[in-house]
Design an enzyme around this catalytic site. Structure first.
Site: not given
Ligand code: KIV
Length: 281
Positions: A121, A119, A50-51, A188, A89
């Site tokens: 969080e 993934k 989600d970055s 992280e 994500d």
């Molecule tokens: O969204 C992302 O890029 C991440 C990584 C930094 C692990 O969660």
């Protein structure tokens, strides 16, 4: 087990089997052309993070990511990849509200996005969602420490686990996620000594980002690694290229050529107009 680099396609169980052995290389990817390059280069895991909100859309944080946008980016990456494990994500509020919704959203990543895993969080507090997703046979990667979706609670993007209580919580969270059945966990921005302990204690691979060298693998954001983000330079990033300068140089040369008339040349133009066809009445 043969080297990961000799195996294609890679799978989630193969990544778990690499625990404590060959290190796992993971980068973010958000689009088909760059995903194809990263896959060909031998990156083991491509995370559609989600970055993307920050790296691609210019947002100040990741909270604006939506399911539709994340699934679309995941689909683009999956289309381009032959070997790497693609992980989608799950965005803010797509899994925290109730486990049923979490399963439906995780399912979209696999069914529409074409990836192998999702993934999420968070730690012990999101276990009901993690367990529900796993019960639907969807592999889950955990993410503890500095979880960017919680940055408001942390008061910014700050290293986590420096105080004894917070370190204990992160360890407990990592253990709970591993015991629930996650196949890997991102650590992280935590002290390297904490990452050493967690990596030793849990039976699944740890993937560090700002978590030191002891993790079973490392993950970084693609745009940071190739030097597309000029203004942002976190301490844990190693820049392997300066694409910002390459792209700026190419765009400057193009602009000069257009203005001077050097582009396009005769060879870059189409020639030979065919005579108009006579109309038949
Ligand atoms: O969204 C992302 O890029 C991440 C990584 C930094 C692990 O969660």
């Amino acid at each position: 087990m043969p080297a990961l680099s000799e195996i294609s396609p890679l799978t989630v169980p193969l990544l778990v089997a690499a625990k404590g052995g060959e290190k796992i290389a993971m980068l973010t990817a958000y689009d088909a052309p760059s995903a194809a390059l990263l896959d060909a280069a031998g990156v083991d895991v491509l995370l559609v993070g989600d970055s993307v909100e920050m790296a691609v859309y210019g947002e100040a944080n990741t909270l604006s990511a939506t399911m539709d946008s994340m699934v679309r980016h995941t689909r683009a990456v999956s289309h381009a990849v032959k070997r790497a494990v693609v992980v989608g994500d799950m965005p803010f509020l797509s899994f925290q509200t109730d486990p049923g919704r979490a399963v439906e959203n995780a399912g979209r990543f696999l069914a529409e996005g074409g990836c192998a895993a999702v993934k999420v969080e968070g730690g012990s507090r999101i276990l009901p969602a993690v367990e529900a997703i796993l019960a639907a046979d969807i592999p889950v990667m955990g993410h503890v420490g500095l979880t960017p979706q919680s940055y408001r609670k942390f008061g910014g993007f700050k290293v986590q686990g420096r105080e004894a209580d917070s370190a204990r919580q992160i360890r407990d969270d990592a253990q709970a996620l591993a015991q629930a059945g996650c196949f890997a966990i991102v650590l992280e921005c935590v002290p390297d000594s904490l990452a050493v302990e967690i990596t030793r204690e849990i039976a699944i691979p740890t993937l560090g980002i700002g978590a030191g060298a002891a993790c079973d693998g490392q993950v970084l954001v693609f745009h940071d690694v190739v030097g597309l983000t000029r203004d942002l330079r976190p301490k844990f990033v190693r820049r392997y290229a300066d694409l910002a300068s390459v792209i700026e140089g190419a765009a400057r040369a193009f602009t000069q050529d257009v203005k001077s008339g050097a582009f396009p040349s005769k060879e870059e133009s189409f020639t030979g107009v065919k005579p108009a066809l006579r109309r038949v009445h």
